[in-house]
Design an enzyme around this catalytic site. Structure first.
Site, PDB file in Angstrom:
ATOM      1  N   CYS A 101     -20.217   3.763   4.762  1.00 25.97           N
ATOM      2  CA  CYS A 101     -19.993   3.619   3.320  1.00 25.97           C
ATOM      3  C   CYS A 101     -19.450   2.224   3.017  1.00 25.97           C
ATOM      4  CB  CYS A 101     -19.017   4.684   2.834  1.00 25.97           C
ATOM      5  SG  CYS A 101     -18.688   4.607   1.059  1.00 25.97           S
ATOM      6  N   CYS A 155     -13.544   2.780   2.045  1.00 26.68           N
ATOM      7  CA  CYS A 155     -14.052   2.849   3.413  1.00 26.68           C
ATOM      8  C   CYS A 155     -14.054   1.490   4.109  1.00 26.68           C
ATOM      9  CB  CYS A 155     -15.459   3.443   3.418  1.00 26.68           C
ATOM     10  SG  CYS A 155     -15.481   5.182   2.943  1.00 26.68           S
TER      11      CYS A 155
HETATM   12 ZN   LIG Z   1     -16.511   5.176   0.892  1.00 24.77          ZN
END
Ligand SMILES: [Zn+2]
Length: 376
Positions: A305, A310
């Site tokens: 991601c 992330c």
């Molecule tokens: Zn993410």
């Protein structure tokens, strides 16, 4: 830029479609997921951040906005787009569904609904005419007909009676909406889980004529199987050249199943609400960041991601800030969830355009079946 509202399907794969809704405020790529900005904000997100996740359109709630801050005030302040600093398209619901779910002391007649505000107890009236006026004051690009969604459980006779009143209200909504170039009015199909009633509703709406059509009365607790059962036939009753909107859906697997069955637009509070309660949605399903197994985990939520949560933070950090009640917890998880939902829509659009939807769905299901990554 266009000065009209229009919809163009560019490719189909089975019953699924991909295309573009064009509006004076920008294009909406379909299938589209609309984040919900209930009170003129997608909670925990700046509007530019919502846009960065890939959202082309937001949903605003007429019921909430009419009660606080009030539609007249929003109009005086330049309309909802200016007020909340989101210049792209906005769809508003009619207020009807939330009157039924949130307000007290309701009185429903053919004319409309009288109710008491859940905020301060003040008395209000919503009808097809007042809902159209409020949505015009807000400046909504896509306006929804005022309808009634019967409370479940309901008998078939009750569903039929309610649907027929909603169809009379759809005509009143159309009449009250008036001539507003560049803006769209969507009709809402009702009829519960009975094919004959769904077809009757669709025929009534088509006779009136709308710029788009919603499939209403689903995602109200009937379960995925019953919902897909209706979606197996109901979209087929609607015009092929107009957008089809499934209201209040849903979880990632609901979204995929709806798109496969010919739905073009959806909205749900799930990604933002989950983000505030420590729930993340990834390609591998749902992750509960509260869980102690994340406390020492240096890995991101999803290594593939590209969202800020992330790329910049570990599961251990996300776990810590949630446990500590820090605001950044809701901000990061909401961003990730909205990013994931929009990535899913982008993947669906590309798969339909390339004619690979079956393979995309198989991969989607295989990834989810793996479950979340193993603890370290
Ligand atoms: Zn993410």
């Amino acid at each position: 830029m266009t000065d009209r509202f229009s919809f163009q399907v560019s490719a189909t794969d089975g019953r699924a479609r991909t295309g573009v809704i064009s509006t004076p405020r920008g294009d909406i790529r379909t299938p589209a997921f609309m984040p919900v900005g209930t009170a003129a904000t997608v909670k925990a997100m700046m509007p530019e951040s919502v846009r960065a996740t890939g959202a082309d359109i937001l949903l605003g709630n007429t019921y909430h906005l009419m009660l606080r801050p009030g539609a007249e005030r929003v109009e005086r302040l330049g309309g909802l787009h200016r007020f909340m600093n989101w210049e792209r398209p906005i769809l508003t619901d009619s207020g009807g569904f939330q009157v039924m779910s949130l307000s007290s002391l309701r009185k429903l007649t053919e004319e409309g609904v009288t109710f008491s505000s859940h905020v301060d107890g003040s008395k209000h009236f919503l009808s097809p005419e007042t809902s159209m006026q409020i949505q015009r004051q807000l400046g909504s690009d896509i306006v929804m007909c005022f309808d009634e969604c019967p409370a479940l459980p309901a008998t078939e006779a009750e569903v039929a009676q309610s649907m027929r009143m909603s169809m009379r209200w759809a005509q009143r909504s159309r009449d009250a909406f008036g001539d507003r170039p560049g803006h769209a009015l969507f009709g809402i199909m009702q009829g519960g889980v009975t094919p004959e009633l769904r077809e009757e509703s669709a025929e009534a709406l088509k006779a009136i004529g709308f710029e788009g059509y919603a499939i209403g009365g689903l995602a109200v607790g009937e379960g995925q199987e019953a919902m897909f059962g209706v979606l197996d036939y109901a979209p087929g009753y609607l015009p092929e050249d107009k957008p089809r909107y499934l209201m209040g859906v849903g979880k990632p697997d609901d979204i995929v199943g709806a798109v496969v069955r010919g739905v073009d637009m959806m909205d749900c509070v799930l990604p933002s609400r989950s983000g505030r309660t420590g729930q993340a949605w990834t390609r591998r399903g749902q992750v509960n960041i509260k869980n102690a197994r994340h406390a020492d985990d240096p890995r991101p939520l999803d290594e593939h991601c590209t969202c800020p949560a992330c790329t910049g933070y570990s599961r251990a950090y996300l776990h810590h800030v949630f446990r500590a009640g820090e605001m950044i917890s809701g901000m990061l998880l909401t961003w990730h969830n909205l990013h994931y939902f929009q990535e899913l829509m982008a993947g669906l659009r590309a798969a339909i355009a390339e004619g690979h939807l079956d393979a995309f769905v198989a991969e989607f299901e295989a990834m989810r079946a793996q479950g979340d990554i193993e603890p370290l």
